[in-house]
Design a protein around this motif. Structure first.
Motif, short mmCIF file in Angstrom:
data_model
loop_
_atom_site.label_atom_id
_atom_site.label_comp_id
_atom_site.label_asym_id
_atom_site.label_seq_id
_atom_site.Cartn_x
_atom_site.Cartn_y
_atom_site.Cartn_z
N LYS A 102 0.81 -1.22 0.00
CA LYS A 102 0.00 0.00 0.00
C LYS A 102 0.84 1.27 0.00
O LYS A 102 0.40 2.29 -0.47
CB LYS A 102 -0.94 -0.02 1.20
CG LYS A 102 -1.95 -1.14 1.09
CD LYS A 102 -2.95 -1.12 2.19
CE LYS A 102 -3.87 -2.30 1.97
NZ LYS A 102 -4.99 -2.37 2.77
N ASP A 103 2.05 1.19 0.56
CA ASP A 103 2.91 2.37 0.62
C ASP A 103 4.35 1.95 0.34
O ASP A 103 5.07 1.55 1.25
CB ASP A 103 2.80 3.04 1.98
CG ASP A 103 3.62 4.31 2.09
OD1 ASP A 103 4.19 4.75 1.07
OD2 ASP A 103 3.69 4.87 3.20
N SER A 104 4.77 2.04 -0.90
CA SER A 104 6.10 1.58 -1.27
C SER A 104 7.21 2.53 -0.80
O SER A 104 8.38 2.18 -0.86
CB SER A 104 6.19 1.39 -2.78
OG SER A 104 5.97 2.61 -3.44
N SER A 105 6.85 3.69 -0.29
CA SER A 105 7.88 4.62 0.19
C SER A 105 8.61 4.09 1.41
O SER A 105 9.69 4.55 1.74
CB SER A 105 7.26 5.99 0.49
OG SER A 105 6.39 5.90 1.61
N LYS A 106 8.04 3.10 2.08
CA LYS A 106 8.67 2.52 3.28
C LYS A 106 9.58 1.34 2.94
O LYS A 106 10.26 0.82 3.80
CB LYS A 106 7.60 2.06 4.26
CG LYS A 106 6.76 3.21 4.78
CD LYS A 106 5.69 2.74 5.72
CE LYS A 106 4.85 3.94 6.17
NZ LYS A 106 3.79 3.56 7.06
N GLU A 149 2.49 -1.84 -7.56
CA GLU A 149 2.44 -2.12 -6.12
C GLU A 149 1.43 -3.22 -5.79
O GLU A 149 1.69 -4.06 -4.94
CB GLU A 149 2.08 -0.86 -5.33
CG GLU A 149 3.15 0.19 -5.31
CD GLU A 149 2.72 1.43 -4.57
OE1 GLU A 149 1.54 1.82 -4.67
OE2 GLU A 149 3.56 2.02 -3.91
#
Length: 74
Positions: free
Chosen positions: A3-7, A68
């Motif tokens: 859900k949040d690939s920035s992590k 993603e």
């Protein structure tokens, strides 16, 4: 699904959710993914104006990008 690939961190191993691919990849790669559905995160790719893909290095040494929603963390 991620859900949040920035992590995510470069080098992190991710699993490809084969059933999410909708046959957009060549059969050779799909067959390889059926045997080993994991890859190492090596980068990102802009795929359209508002979405980007994650580039994985697969066990066969080939680099392939995925959305993603086609990947999950292990």
């Amino acid at each position: 699904m991620i859900k949040d690939s920035s992590k995510l961190k470069e080098g992190q191993v991710l699993k490809v959710e084969i059933e999410s691919l909708n046959d957009r990849l060549p059969r050779k790669i799909l067959k390889q993914l059926a045997n080993n559905p994991t890859g190492k995160l090596v980068g990102y790719k802009m795929v359209d104006g508002n979405q980007f893909g994650l580039v994985l290095e697969l066990s066969i040494g080939k680099k392939q990008w995925f959305f993603e929603e086609e990947l999950s963390e292990i």
